[in-house]
Scaffold this motif. Structure first.
Motif, PDB file in Angstrom:
ATOM      1  N   VAL A   1       1.976  41.744  51.047  1.00 58.45           N
ATOM      2  CA  VAL A   1       3.311  41.329  51.481  1.00 58.45           C
ATOM      3  C   VAL A   1       3.622  39.914  51.006  1.00 58.45           C
ATOM      4  O   VAL A   1       4.774  39.519  50.913  1.00 58.45           O
ATOM      5  CB  VAL A   1       3.465  41.401  53.020  1.00 58.45           C
ATOM      6  CG1 VAL A   1       3.471  42.845  53.471  1.00 58.45           C
ATOM      7  CG2 VAL A   1       2.377  40.628  53.728  1.00 58.45           C
ATOM      8  N   TYR A   2       2.581  39.142  50.702  1.00 57.53           N
ATOM      9  CA  TYR A   2       2.825  37.803  50.187  1.00 57.53           C
ATOM     10  C   TYR A   2       2.947  37.856  48.671  1.00 57.53           C
ATOM     11  O   TYR A   2       2.359  38.707  48.029  1.00 57.53           O
ATOM     12  CB  TYR A   2       1.679  36.865  50.550  1.00 57.53           C
ATOM     13  CG  TYR A   2       1.438  36.751  52.021  1.00 57.53           C
ATOM     14  CD1 TYR A   2       2.300  36.003  52.818  1.00 57.53           C
ATOM     15  CD2 TYR A   2       0.365  37.389  52.617  1.00 57.53           C
ATOM     16  CE1 TYR A   2       2.086  35.896  54.171  1.00 57.53           C
ATOM     17  CE2 TYR A   2       0.137  37.287  53.972  1.00 57.53           C
ATOM     18  CZ  TYR A   2       1.011  36.537  54.748  1.00 57.53           C
ATOM     19  OH  TYR A   2       0.802  36.438  56.086  1.00 57.53           O
ATOM     20  N   ALA A   3       3.679  36.893  48.132  1.00 58.57           N
ATOM     21  CA  ALA A   3       3.820  36.853  46.674  1.00 58.57           C
ATOM     22  C   ALA A   3       2.560  36.280  46.044  1.00 58.57           C
ATOM     23  O   ALA A   3       2.252  36.560  44.907  1.00 58.57           O
ATOM     24  CB  ALA A   3       5.016  36.003  46.293  1.00 58.57           C
ATOM     25  N   HIS A   4       1.802  35.489  46.816  1.00 56.85           N
ATOM     26  CA  HIS A   4       0.624  34.898  46.196  1.00 56.85           C
ATOM     27  C   HIS A   4      -0.587  35.820  46.336  1.00 56.85           C
ATOM     28  O   HIS A   4      -0.651  36.672  47.211  1.00 56.85           O
ATOM     29  CB  HIS A   4       0.338  33.520  46.780  1.00 56.85           C
ATOM     30  CG  HIS A   4      -0.003  33.550  48.214  1.00 56.85           C
ATOM     31  ND1 HIS A   4       0.910  33.350  49.213  1.00 56.85           N
ATOM     32  CD2 HIS A   4      -1.173  33.798  48.838  1.00 56.85           C
ATOM     33  CE1 HIS A   4       0.326  33.459  50.367  1.00 56.85           C
ATOM     34  NE2 HIS A   4      -0.938  33.735  50.181  1.00 56.85           N
TER      35      HIS A   4
ATOM     36  N   ALA B   1      -2.213  31.113  58.219  1.00 54.80           N
ATOM     37  CA  ALA B   1      -1.046  31.265  57.355  1.00 54.80           C
ATOM     38  C   ALA B   1      -1.414  31.818  55.991  1.00 54.80           C
ATOM     39  O   ALA B   1      -2.490  31.543  55.463  1.00 54.80           O
ATOM     40  CB  ALA B   1      -0.359  29.905  57.182  1.00 54.80           C
ATOM     41  N   GLY B   2      -0.537  32.628  55.438  1.00 52.30           N
ATOM     42  CA  GLY B   2      -0.656  33.058  54.053  1.00 52.30           C
ATOM     43  C   GLY B   2      -1.703  34.102  53.771  1.00 52.30           C
ATOM     44  O   GLY B   2      -2.054  34.324  52.628  1.00 52.30           O
ATOM     45  N   GLY B   3      -2.238  34.750  54.816  1.00 54.54           N
ATOM     46  CA  GLY B   3      -3.185  35.836  54.588  1.00 54.54           C
ATOM     47  C   GLY B   3      -4.560  35.374  54.139  1.00 54.54           C
ATOM     48  O   GLY B   3      -5.364  36.146  53.636  1.00 54.54           O
ATOM     49  N   LEU B   4      -4.859  34.098  54.332  1.00 50.80           N
ATOM     50  CA  LEU B   4      -6.160  33.577  53.944  1.00 50.80           C
ATOM     51  C   LEU B   4      -7.188  33.913  55.020  1.00 50.80           C
ATOM     52  O   LEU B   4      -6.841  34.035  56.195  1.00 50.80           O
ATOM     53  CB  LEU B   4      -6.038  32.059  53.805  1.00 50.80           C
ATOM     54  CG  LEU B   4      -7.042  31.340  52.931  1.00 50.80           C
ATOM     55  CD1 LEU B   4      -6.905  31.791  51.496  1.00 50.80           C
ATOM     56  CD2 LEU B   4      -6.814  29.846  53.019  1.00 50.80           C
ATOM     57  N   ARG B   5      -8.433  34.092  54.623  1.00 51.39           N
ATOM     58  CA  ARG B   5      -9.494  34.324  55.607  1.00 51.39           C
ATOM     59  C   ARG B   5     -10.339  33.061  55.695  1.00 51.39           C
ATOM     60  O   ARG B   5     -10.830  32.565  54.691  1.00 51.39           O
ATOM     61  CB  ARG B   5     -10.363  35.500  55.145  1.00 51.39           C
ATOM     62  CG  ARG B   5     -11.261  36.070  56.198  1.00 51.39           C
ATOM     63  CD  ARG B   5     -12.283  37.006  55.580  1.00 51.39           C
ATOM     64  NE  ARG B   5     -13.276  36.245  54.854  1.00 51.39           N
ATOM     65  CZ  ARG B   5     -13.715  36.563  53.632  1.00 51.39           C
ATOM     66  NH1 ARG B   5     -13.238  37.605  53.005  1.00 51.39           N
ATOM     67  NH2 ARG B   5     -14.636  35.831  53.035  1.00 51.39           N
ATOM     68  N   LEU B   6     -10.472  32.509  56.888  1.00 51.21           N
ATOM     69  CA  LEU B   6     -11.201  31.255  57.037  1.00 51.21           C
ATOM     70  C   LEU B   6     -12.575  31.487  57.642  1.00 51.21           C
ATOM     71  O   LEU B   6     -12.692  31.970  58.762  1.00 51.21           O
ATOM     72  CB  LEU B   6     -10.416  30.290  57.933  1.00 51.21           C
ATOM     73  CG  LEU B   6      -9.112  29.745  57.373  1.00 51.21           C
ATOM     74  CD1 LEU B   6      -8.476  28.772  58.349  1.00 51.21           C
ATOM     75  CD2 LEU B   6      -9.364  29.049  56.046  1.00 51.21           C
ATOM     76  N   ASP B   7     -13.621  31.129  56.897  1.00 51.91           N
ATOM     77  CA  ASP B   7     -14.981  31.249  57.403  1.00 51.91           C
ATOM     78  C   ASP B   7     -15.625  29.896  57.642  1.00 51.91           C
ATOM     79  O   ASP B   7     -16.716  29.808  58.161  1.00 51.91           O
ATOM     80  CB  ASP B   7     -15.858  32.017  56.398  1.00 51.91           C
ATOM     81  CG  ASP B   7     -15.456  33.471  56.294  1.00 51.91           C
ATOM     82  OD1 ASP B   7     -15.030  34.019  57.327  1.00 51.91           O
ATOM     83  OD2 ASP B   7     -15.551  34.046  55.197  1.00 51.91           O
TER      84      ASP B   7
END
Ligand code: TYD
Ligand code: MG
Length: 457
Positions: A241-244, A356-362
């Motif tokens: 869904v995100y452009a990036h 934000a932005g669909g990033l996964r933070l580990d």
């Protein structure tokens, strides 16, 4: 005959586990009717399969092995070179995984367009379809060598004839070997095709990229075993869904893992995002309650990212906890710390956390920011504008120091943040950059004093 008899093994098409006997149900993953017969190798084939050169093994001195990092070839696509660890390593086998439609073929086509000796093999699309895709690129690579084929032996012949130095196989699931009975896409075919390609890469010193689709449960389709065989796994992450698009190096024998490359899918194909932090910060004119900015390390690069929390009265007996882009267990831990150490009453509240932005933070250094966003939403008071948070949270509510503190703070200063709340022990040793105030704290409660300007939670 008996001495050279090939024993069959059975391989699960769902999880890749092998078993000596056929069974209706896979004993490893429990799936039904997924075991397929795989012809065993005779001793000559086994030797070929395990020895890169096929010859007699020789002991050598480490220092005598010729290798230079200068052998790496830059693709010229900075974000791709970054995740590869600085460029393409000759003789390496790279797996590119991701959902259908996310941009794997586009990125590979763009890469090939920049290399003189690349051969792009498609087993999925016709040459006309590829031509269509290429027509969308700013400079269509008209000299690019294409091949529509699915037989690996034939493909390797073509690669030899054209003198290809880089070979892209799009996708490994469409490939097959003549000497195997199972269908293309089955675990047996995928695994054996990859094995053949791996040998070709090592023997000929060419770099091979395998495109692989991802199954619904997030595995590179067919076998997880592919990940063990290849040198590098690049994985497209996040939502369409995100452009990036985020490409992460999940494994890399030639570089650091967890390095990410950020692209934007535009009308000109995949374009590099030069300053990804701006992408994950959102529009931040006025700070809103329930949001915080963290500085996370993605590989060697610091990224500033907005995290959001929503704490709402629960409508049901058991309150809900939901996360996107953050570990659910870690959230439970943070909530327990906030209840116990700060007296927050979360037992009757739903808590949702979103990156934000669909990033996964580990990166554990984002704990403090997540905690602050939760408290901010709970109290419905925004954090002080221009603040960035860094710190790992311990069970007693202590804030622990993290790696690369200075790099993170420098990135925050560069992006115009005015205050950094960081672990005290790290802050002491820090050379703070100009324009940003660094506040060292050692307990999560103190962070909130800095952020809300006093008062109790
Ligand atoms: P594609 O590379 O075919 O994905 P994959 O190989 O991972 O399945 O990407 C296809 C999508 O990208 C498709 O929805 C069209 C879009 N696209 C653009 O938006 N701009 C472009 O310049 C190109 C080539 C594709
Ligand atoms: Mg494709």
């Amino acid at each position: 005959m008996a001495a050279n008899k090939k024993r069959s093994v059975y391989v699960c098409n769902s999880c890749g586990a092998s078993s000596p006997r056929w069974a209706g149900q896979c004993s490893a993953c429990g799936a039904w009717n997924t075991l397929v017969e795989m012809r065993g190798l005779d001793s000559k084939e086994k030797r070929r399969a395990t020895l890169p050169s096929g010859g007699k093994p020789e002991v050598v001195r480490l220092g005598d092995v010729e290798w230079t990092d200068a052998d790496r070839r830059k693709t010229g696509i900075g974000e791709l070179d970054r995740v590869l660890g600085g460029g393409i390593v000759p003789g390496s086998l790279v797996l590119i995984g991701g959902d259908p439609g996310i941009g794997k073929s586009t990125l590979m086509l763009q890469m090939c367009a920049r290399l003189q000796d690349a051969l792009y093999v498609s087993g999925e699309e016709s040459l006309v379809q590829i031509r269509h895709r290429a027509a969308r690129l700013p400079k269509p690579p008209l000299d690019l060598k294409l091949l529509a084929a699915t037989n690996v032996e034939q493909i390797l012949d073509a690669a030899d004839q054209t003198g290809a130095g880089v070979l892209v196989i799009d996708s490994i699931q469409t490939m097959y070997r003549d000497d195997l009975d199972s269908a293309p896409g089955s675990v047996a075919q995928v695994r054996e095709c990859a094995a053949l390609l791996m040998r070709a890469a090592k023997d000929r010193g060419i770099s091979i990229f395998l495109v692989g689709h991802v199954t619904k449960d997030g595995m590179i389709a067919g076998p997880k075993v592919l990940e063990h065989m290849v040198d590098t796994v690049l994985q497209f992450e996040g939502e369409q869904v995100y452009a990036h698009r985020i490409v992460r190096a999940a494994k890399n024998r030639f570089g650091s893992t967890n390095e990410i490359g950020v692209f934007e899918m535009s009308s000109d194909g995949m374009t590099e995002v030069k300053n990804p932090s701006l992408l994950f910060l959102g529009d931040r004119d006025e700070p809103e309650s329930g949001t915080a900015v963290v500085a996370a390390m993605e590989g060697a690069r610091p990224l500033l990212i907005e995290v959001q929390a929503l704490v709402a009265r629960s409508g049901y007996g058991t309150p809900q906890r939901g996360t996107t882009g953050y570990d659910a267990k870690r959230l439970q831990m943070i909530l327990a710390v906030l209840e116990k150490r700060m007296g927050l009453n979360l037992a009757e509240r739903d808590v949702f956390v979103n990156v934000a932005g669909g990033l996964r933070l580990d990166d554990p250094a984002v704990d403090l920011g997540i905690a602050a966003a939760i408290v901010s939403s709970y109290r419905d008071v925004p954090l002080r504008a221009g603040s960035v948070l860094v710190g790992e949270l311990g069970l007693t509510g202590e804030v622990r120091t993290v790696t690369h503190l200075e790099t993170r703070i420098r990135e925050a200063a560069k992006l115009g943040f005015s205050q950094a709340v960081v672990p005290r022990s790290g802050a002491k040793r820090l050379q703070a950059p100009e324009g940003i105030q660094v506040r060292g704290i050692d307990r999560v409660v103190m962070a909130l004093t800095e952020l809300f300007g006093g008062g109790k939670a």
